[in-house]
Design a protein around this motif. Structure first.
Motif, PDB file in Angstrom:
ATOM      1  N   LYS A   4     -35.095 -38.975  40.802  1.00 33.64           N
ATOM      2  CA  LYS A   4     -33.782 -38.383  40.576  1.00 33.64           C
ATOM      3  C   LYS A   4     -33.158 -38.873  39.280  1.00 33.64           C
ATOM      4  N   GLU A   5     -33.519 -40.100  38.859  1.00 39.46           N
ATOM      5  CA  GLU A   5     -32.981 -40.648  37.621  1.00 39.46           C
ATOM      6  C   GLU A   5     -33.769 -40.202  36.403  1.00 39.46           C
ATOM      7  N   ASP A   7     -34.655 -37.422  35.237  1.00 40.89           N
ATOM      8  CA  ASP A   7     -34.261 -36.224  34.491  1.00 40.89           C
ATOM      9  C   ASP A   7     -32.775 -36.235  34.144  1.00 40.89           C
ATOM     10  N   ARG A   8     -32.119 -37.387  34.255  1.00 38.20           N
ATOM     11  CA  ARG A   8     -30.692 -37.472  33.950  1.00 38.20           C
ATOM     12  C   ARG A   8     -30.466 -37.907  32.512  1.00 38.20           C
ATOM     13  N   ILE A  23     -25.729 -29.514  26.863  1.00 37.44           N
ATOM     14  CA  ILE A  23     -25.770 -29.328  28.319  1.00 37.44           C
ATOM     15  C   ILE A  23     -26.564 -28.078  28.667  1.00 37.44           C
ATOM     16  N   ARG A  24     -26.229 -26.964  28.031  1.00 36.54           N
ATOM     17  CA  ARG A  24     -26.915 -25.701  28.351  1.00 36.54           C
ATOM     18  C   ARG A  24     -28.400 -25.780  28.038  1.00 36.54           C
ATOM     19  N   GLU A  27     -30.314 -28.481  30.298  1.00 39.19           N
ATOM     20  CA  GLU A  27     -30.373 -28.050  31.688  1.00 39.19           C
ATOM     21  C   GLU A  27     -31.319 -26.863  31.851  1.00 39.19           C
ATOM     22  N   TYR A  31     -33.428 -30.656  32.818  1.00 41.20           N
ATOM     23  CA  TYR A  31     -32.716 -31.925  32.897  1.00 41.20           C
ATOM     24  C   TYR A  31     -31.330 -31.736  33.519  1.00 41.20           C
ATOM     25  N   ARG A  32     -30.763 -32.829  34.001  1.00 38.26           N
ATOM     26  CA  ARG A  32     -29.368 -32.838  34.442  1.00 38.26           C
ATOM     27  C   ARG A  32     -28.576 -33.617  33.422  1.00 38.26           C
ATOM     28  N   VAL A  33     -27.501 -33.024  32.923  1.00 44.07           N
ATOM     29  CA  VAL A  33     -26.792 -33.598  31.781  1.00 44.07           C
ATOM     30  C   VAL A  33     -25.342 -33.903  32.131  1.00 44.07           C
ATOM     31  N   THR A  34     -24.920 -35.098  31.791  1.00 41.04           N
ATOM     32  CA  THR A  34     -23.517 -35.498  31.873  1.00 41.04           C
ATOM     33  C   THR A  34     -23.033 -35.740  30.457  1.00 41.04           C
TER      34      THR A  34
END
Length: 242
Positions: A4-5, A7-8, A23-24, A27, A31-34
């Motif tokens: 889970k980590e 791809d962050r 982000i776009r 993702e 990936y998951r982007v913050t």
């Protein structure tokens, strides 16, 4: 790092257009982007959990410096950091790498190149971690001048018994030196052995990393006795075993 980590991603950039673009794009690539806009928000996100990598802007609002944030981050974490900057200056690049950046990318950048750079950094990390896991059963470790380098646990202990934090690049560099004790290593050899050629590496990248390493293991980094320079060739590790 858990699946889970893995791809962050954390983006630290005060330009909302760039943040949304990253982000776009990332993702869309799984990936998951913050995204955050300042150092305080970066610290908050990092305190919540781990990230596979951080994209860190060189210039942030209210006079915040990405380099200063990187220095702070390197005191507690070896998470891969890719610096983003509007300046394509060699001096700035060397400073960024010296502080501990894994890569340095000038704006404007192509998103496909940014993705390729990220994957290269993450591949290096995966290869490094895999190598460490393969050595666990062998409990491989080395001692020199009172220091203990535990490869299986990726841990460096000082003669005083303190744990010394090293980035992945610094640890890998020290392992290469210790395993090649007494052998003069050229910058080209060091680039090959540490996979730094994947970073568009150049001689000063190696020099900068050695400067950082000396600050952590030498009594006097300006007059090193463990990692010595060999004029016109490279470096040699002269630490005494045991």
């Amino acid at each position: 790092m858990t699946d889970k980590e893995a791809d962050r991603l954390l983006v630290v950039d005060d330009d909302p257009r760039i943040a949304q673009m990253l982000i776009r794009y990332f993702e869309d690539n799984g990936y998951r982007v913050t995204a955050v806009g300042n150092g305080a928000a970066m610290r908050t996100e990092l305190s919540k959990g781990k990230f596979a990598a951080v994209f860190l802007d060189l210039m942030l609002p209210r006079g915040e410096s990405g380099l200063e944030l990187l220095k702070e981050l390197r005191n507690t974490s070896d998470v891969p950091v890719l610096m983003l900057t509007g300046q394509d200056d060699v001096t700035d690049k060397v400073v960024g790498l010296e502080v501990g950046a894994d890569d340095y990318i000038a704006k404007p950048f192509h998103l496909r190149e940014l993705l390729a750079r990220l994957r290269t950094v993450l591949r290096r990390r995966t290869a490094s971690d895999t190598g460490a896991r393969q050595e666990v059963n062998g409990e491989e470790s080395f001692s020199f001048d009172g220091w203990r380098l535990d490869i299986s646990r990726r841990k460096l202990t000082s003669p005083a018994g303190d744990d010394v934090s090293l980035t992945t690049g610094e640890f890998d560099m020290l392992v290469i030196f210790v395993k090649n004790h007494g052998r003069v290593l050229s910058r080209e050899t060091l680039m090959d052995l540490t996979r730094s050629r994947n970073l568009e590496a150049f001689d000063r990248t190696i020099d900068a990393q050695i400067v950082r390493l000396r600050k952590k293991i030498e009594n006097d980094p300006k007059d090193p006795t463990l990692i010595q320079s060999v004029r016109g060739i490279g470096y040699v590790f002269t630490g005494r075993p045991g």
